[in-house]
Structure formats: structure tokens, C-alpha cells
Design a protein around this motif. Structure first.
Motif, PDB file in Angstrom:
ATOM      1  N   LYS A  41      -1.237  40.547  25.873  1.00  9.79           N
ATOM      2  CA  LYS A  41      -2.090  41.698  25.575  1.00  9.79           C
ATOM      3  C   LYS A  41      -1.610  42.941  26.321  1.00  9.79           C
ATOM      4  CE  LYS A  41      -6.427  39.317  24.563  1.00  9.79           C
ATOM      5  NZ  LYS A  41      -7.779  39.014  25.069  1.00  9.79           N
ATOM      6  N   ALA A  42      -1.058  42.738  27.511  1.00 11.09           N
ATOM      7  CA  ALA A  42      -0.650  43.872  28.351  1.00 11.09           C
ATOM      8  C   ALA A  42       0.689  44.476  27.919  1.00 11.09           C
ATOM      9  CB  ALA A  42      -0.564  43.422  29.804  1.00 11.09           C
ATOM     10  N   ILE A  43       1.528  43.714  27.242  1.00 11.29           N
ATOM     11  CA  ILE A  43       2.871  44.193  26.878  1.00 11.29           C
ATOM     12  C   ILE A  43       2.827  45.494  26.071  1.00 11.29           C
ATOM     13  CG2 ILE A  43       4.895  43.653  25.458  1.00 11.29           C
ATOM     14  CD1 ILE A  43       4.756  40.815  26.573  1.00 11.29           C
ATOM     15  N   PRO A  44       1.997  45.623  25.012  1.00  7.35           N
ATOM     16  CA  PRO A  44       1.983  46.906  24.280  1.00  7.35           C
ATOM     17  C   PRO A  44       1.496  48.079  25.139  1.00  7.35           C
ATOM     18  CG  PRO A  44       0.867  45.196  23.021  1.00  7.35           C
ATOM     19  CD  PRO A  44       1.172  44.619  24.343  1.00  7.35           C
ATOM     20  N   LYS A  45       0.522  47.831  26.018  1.00  8.93           N
ATOM     21  CA  LYS A  45       0.019  48.892  26.885  1.00  8.93           C
ATOM     22  C   LYS A  45       1.124  49.373  27.838  1.00  8.93           C
ATOM     23  CE  LYS A  45      -4.670  47.048  26.884  1.00  8.93           C
ATOM     24  NZ  LYS A  45      -5.706  46.393  27.689  1.00  8.93           N
ATOM     25  N   ILE A  46       1.846  48.425  28.409  1.00  7.11           N
ATOM     26  CA  ILE A  46       2.934  48.763  29.335  1.00  7.11           C
ATOM     27  C   ILE A  46       4.021  49.530  28.604  1.00  7.11           C
ATOM     28  CG2 ILE A  46       4.751  47.777  30.772  1.00  7.11           C
ATOM     29  CD1 ILE A  46       2.730  45.446  31.300  1.00  7.11           C
ATOM     30  N   GLU A  47       4.336  49.104  27.386  1.00  6.47           N
ATOM     31  CA  GLU A  47       5.361  49.789  26.582  1.00  6.47           C
ATOM     32  C   GLU A  47       4.936  51.225  26.288  1.00  6.47           C
ATOM     33  OE1 GLU A  47       8.896  50.320  24.606  1.00  6.47           O
ATOM     34  OE2 GLU A  47       8.270  48.666  25.885  1.00  6.47           O
ATOM     35  N   LYS A  48       3.657  51.412  25.974  1.00  7.12           N
ATOM     36  CA  LYS A  48       3.146  52.755  25.690  1.00  7.12           C
ATOM     37  C   LYS A  48       3.249  53.644  26.933  1.00  7.12           C
ATOM     38  CE  LYS A  48      -0.921  55.146  23.939  1.00  7.12           C
ATOM     39  NZ  LYS A  48      -2.329  55.019  23.566  1.00  7.12           N
ATOM     40  N   ILE A  49       2.908  53.104  28.082  1.00  4.85           N
ATOM     41  CA  ILE A  49       3.001  53.848  29.341  1.00  4.85           C
ATOM     42  C   ILE A  49       4.449  54.230  29.624  1.00  4.85           C
ATOM     43  CG2 ILE A  49       2.764  53.637  31.852  1.00  4.85           C
ATOM     44  CD1 ILE A  49       0.283  51.859  31.273  1.00  4.85           C
ATOM     45  N   ARG A  50       5.362  53.274  29.425  1.00  2.23           N
ATOM     46  CA  ARG A  50       6.778  53.535  29.679  1.00  2.23           C
ATOM     47  C   ARG A  50       7.315  54.635  28.760  1.00  2.23           C
ATOM     48  NH1 ARG A  50      11.437  52.257  27.659  1.00  2.23           N
ATOM     49  NH2 ARG A  50      10.575  50.854  26.110  1.00  2.23           N
ATOM     50  N   VAL A  51       6.934  54.596  27.483  1.00  5.52           N
ATOM     51  CA  VAL A  51       7.401  55.594  26.522  1.00  5.52           C
ATOM     52  C   VAL A  51       6.887  56.983  26.896  1.00  5.52           C
ATOM     53  CG1 VAL A  51       7.145  56.357  24.122  1.00  5.52           C
ATOM     54  CG2 VAL A  51       7.734  53.993  24.611  1.00  5.52           C
ATOM     55  N   THR A  52       5.608  57.093  27.277  1.00  2.00           N
ATOM     56  CA  THR A  52       5.065  58.405  27.649  1.00  2.00           C
ATOM     57  C   THR A  52       5.749  58.937  28.907  1.00  2.00           C
ATOM     58  OG1 THR A  52       3.248  57.341  28.840  1.00  2.00           O
ATOM     59  CG2 THR A  52       2.815  58.059  26.592  1.00  2.00           C
ATOM     60  N   ARG A  53       6.046  58.067  29.857  1.00  2.00           N
ATOM     61  CA  ARG A  53       6.733  58.508  31.070  1.00  2.00           C
ATOM     62  C   ARG A  53       8.157  58.958  30.763  1.00  2.00           C
ATOM     63  NH1 ARG A  53       4.693  54.016  35.509  1.00  2.00           N
ATOM     64  NH2 ARG A  53       2.549  54.769  35.606  1.00  2.00           N
ATOM     65  N   GLU A  54       8.835  58.253  29.861  1.00  2.00           N
ATOM     66  CA  GLU A  54      10.185  58.664  29.470  1.00  2.00           C
ATOM     67  C   GLU A  54      10.158  60.017  28.761  1.00  2.00           C
ATOM     68  OE1 GLU A  54      11.991  55.595  27.139  1.00  2.00           O
ATOM     69  OE2 GLU A  54      12.566  54.432  28.901  1.00  2.00           O
ATOM     70  N   GLU A  55       9.156  60.232  27.912  1.00  2.00           N
ATOM     71  CA  GLU A  55       9.026  61.519  27.226  1.00  2.00           C
ATOM     72  C   GLU A  55       8.795  62.643  28.230  1.00  2.00           C
ATOM     73  OE1 GLU A  55       5.886  60.923  24.416  1.00  2.00           O
ATOM     74  OE2 GLU A  55       7.189  59.889  22.989  1.00  2.00           O
ATOM     75  N   ARG A  56       7.950  62.386  29.223  1.00  2.00           N
ATOM     76  CA  ARG A  56       7.682  63.389  30.247  1.00  2.00           C
ATOM     77  C   ARG A  56       8.946  63.692  31.047  1.00  2.00           C
ATOM     78  NH1 ARG A  56       4.217  61.072  34.141  1.00  2.00           N
ATOM     79  NH2 ARG A  56       2.842  60.589  32.414  1.00  2.00           N
ATOM     80  N   HIS A  57       9.700  62.635  31.374  1.00  2.00           N
ATOM     81  CA  HIS A  57      10.966  62.817  32.101  1.00  2.00           C
ATOM     82  C   HIS A  57      11.935  63.670  31.282  1.00  2.00           C
ATOM     83  CE1 HIS A  57      14.463  61.825  34.539  1.00  2.00           C
ATOM     84  NE2 HIS A  57      15.087  61.511  33.425  1.00  2.00           N
ATOM     85  N   HIS A  58      12.038  63.368  29.988  1.00  2.00           N
ATOM     86  CA  HIS A  58      12.944  64.115  29.110  1.00  2.00           C
ATOM     87  C   HIS A  58      12.494  65.572  28.997  1.00  2.00           C
ATOM     88  CE1 HIS A  58      15.834  64.709  25.904  1.00  2.00           C
ATOM     89  NE2 HIS A  58      14.878  65.284  25.190  1.00  2.00           N
ATOM     90  N   LYS A  59      11.196  65.797  28.873  1.00  2.00           N
ATOM     91  CA  LYS A  59      10.665  67.154  28.759  1.00  2.00           C
ATOM     92  C   LYS A  59      10.969  67.960  30.018  1.00  2.00           C
ATOM     93  CE  LYS A  59       6.380  69.588  27.736  1.00  2.00           C
ATOM     94  NZ  LYS A  59       4.941  69.442  27.546  1.00  2.00           N
TER      95      LYS A  59
END
Length: 169
Positions: free
Chosen positions: A91-109
Motif C-alpha cells: 500500500k505504501a509503494i505508490p505513496k512513496i513513488e508519488k513523494i519521490r516524483v514530486t521531490r525530483e520535480e522540485r529539484h529539477h525546477k
């Protein structure tokens, strides 16, 4: 099914794919493709080869430290199977993936923050240097509608206008 990481480029090596090299001291190196294996044999440093994950991390193009990477780490210690724990992890895997993607987007921005301004400065500098190539300086002075937008100020020297007149004749 165990997914390994390529020693050179850090990409995923699926079962039955890639090359495995075992050194005399029993150290195992896994490679995803022959390109990585050949670079390893040529003794290239992955931190200096631009297409590798190591290069991107060293040069600040990818995130290096994040708590979401802890979940991807390989663990060699076996754990007793617990159905509830496995269910919670799934259950936690999709939540963790979503968090990782948002952090990567913020890093890229954050990394691309000054890029737009830099591109605009380069474009205006190039336009300033080559405005006489776009339109003759005398034509710019005669017809004000041919000038650049008011935001961009370009100075046209008399020497450039004389050079253009000489070229036209």
C-alpha cells in the motif's frame, strides 16, 4: 525475481540479461549491456562519463540524498514473512513513488531556475552583435517600425553602418 543494478551506469539488470564479470578476488560486476562492459574494460570512470547515473549525481543533475532512496536499497538480511507487513508495504509503494516524483520535480525546477533568464540574455547579446545583419542601420534609422521591441535596446554604431554600405556597393 532479483533485479540487479549495473555496476557502471546504475540501470536495472533483469534476470537473463546483461553480462556478469567475476574478478580474481571474487568481486562480482554486473553490466546491463556491452556498452557498460566495454567502458569498464577500458578502465573508464563512471563519474566522468556523461550518460551514467554517477555523473549526473556528482554534477548535481539528479538528487543524491533523499529518504525515498532508502526503500530501493538492497537488503541481504532475510526477514520472516508477515502478511500484514507485506500488505502495508504494498500500500505504501505508490505513496512513496508519488513523494519521490514530486521531490525530483522540485529539484529539477530549482536547478532550471536561472535558465530562462540566461537564454534571454544570450539571445539579446547575439541580437546586439548581429543587428546589422538583420537590417541595415540606415534602414533602422529611417523607418522606426523596423526597430526592435522597446524591451530590447540595441545600439548600432556608425562603423557598422559604414561597413554595410561598403558591402552593398
Amino acid at each position: 525475481m532479483r533485479l540487479e543494478k549495473c555496476w557502471f551506469c546504475s540501470s536495472t539488470v533483469y534476470p537473463g540479461h546483461g553480462i556478469q564479470f567475476v574478478r580474481n578476488d571474487a568481486k562480482i560486476f554486473r553490466f546491463c549491456r556491452s556498452k557498460c562492459h566495454k567502458n569498464f574494460k577500458m578502465k573508464r570512470n563512471p563519474r566522468k562519463v556523461k550518460w551514467t547515473k554517477a555523473y549526473r549525481r556528482v554534477h548535481g543533475k539528479d538528487m543524491t540524498q533523499d529518504s525515498t532512496f532508502e526503500f530501493e536499497r538492497k537488503r541481504n538480511r532475510p526477514e520472516r514473512y508477515d502478511r500484514n507487513l507485506a500488505e502495508n508495504v504494498l500500500k505504501a509503494i505508490p505513496k512513496i513513488e508519488k513523494i519521490r516524483v514530486t521531490r525530483e520535480e522540485r529539484h529539477h525546477k530549482n536547478r532550471m531556475k536561472g535558465k530562462k533568464r540566461k537564454i534571454q540574455k544570450e539571445a539579446t547579446r547575439e541580437l546586439e552583435q548581429g543587428i546589422s545583419l538583420v537590417k541595415a542601420p540606415l534602414a533602422l534609422q529611417k523607418d522606426p517600425s523596423l526597430t526592435l521591441p522597446q524591451k530590447i535596446k540595441v545600439s548600432v554604431s556608425q562603423q557598422q553602418s559604414e561597413d554595410n554600405n561598403a558591402m552593398e556597393e
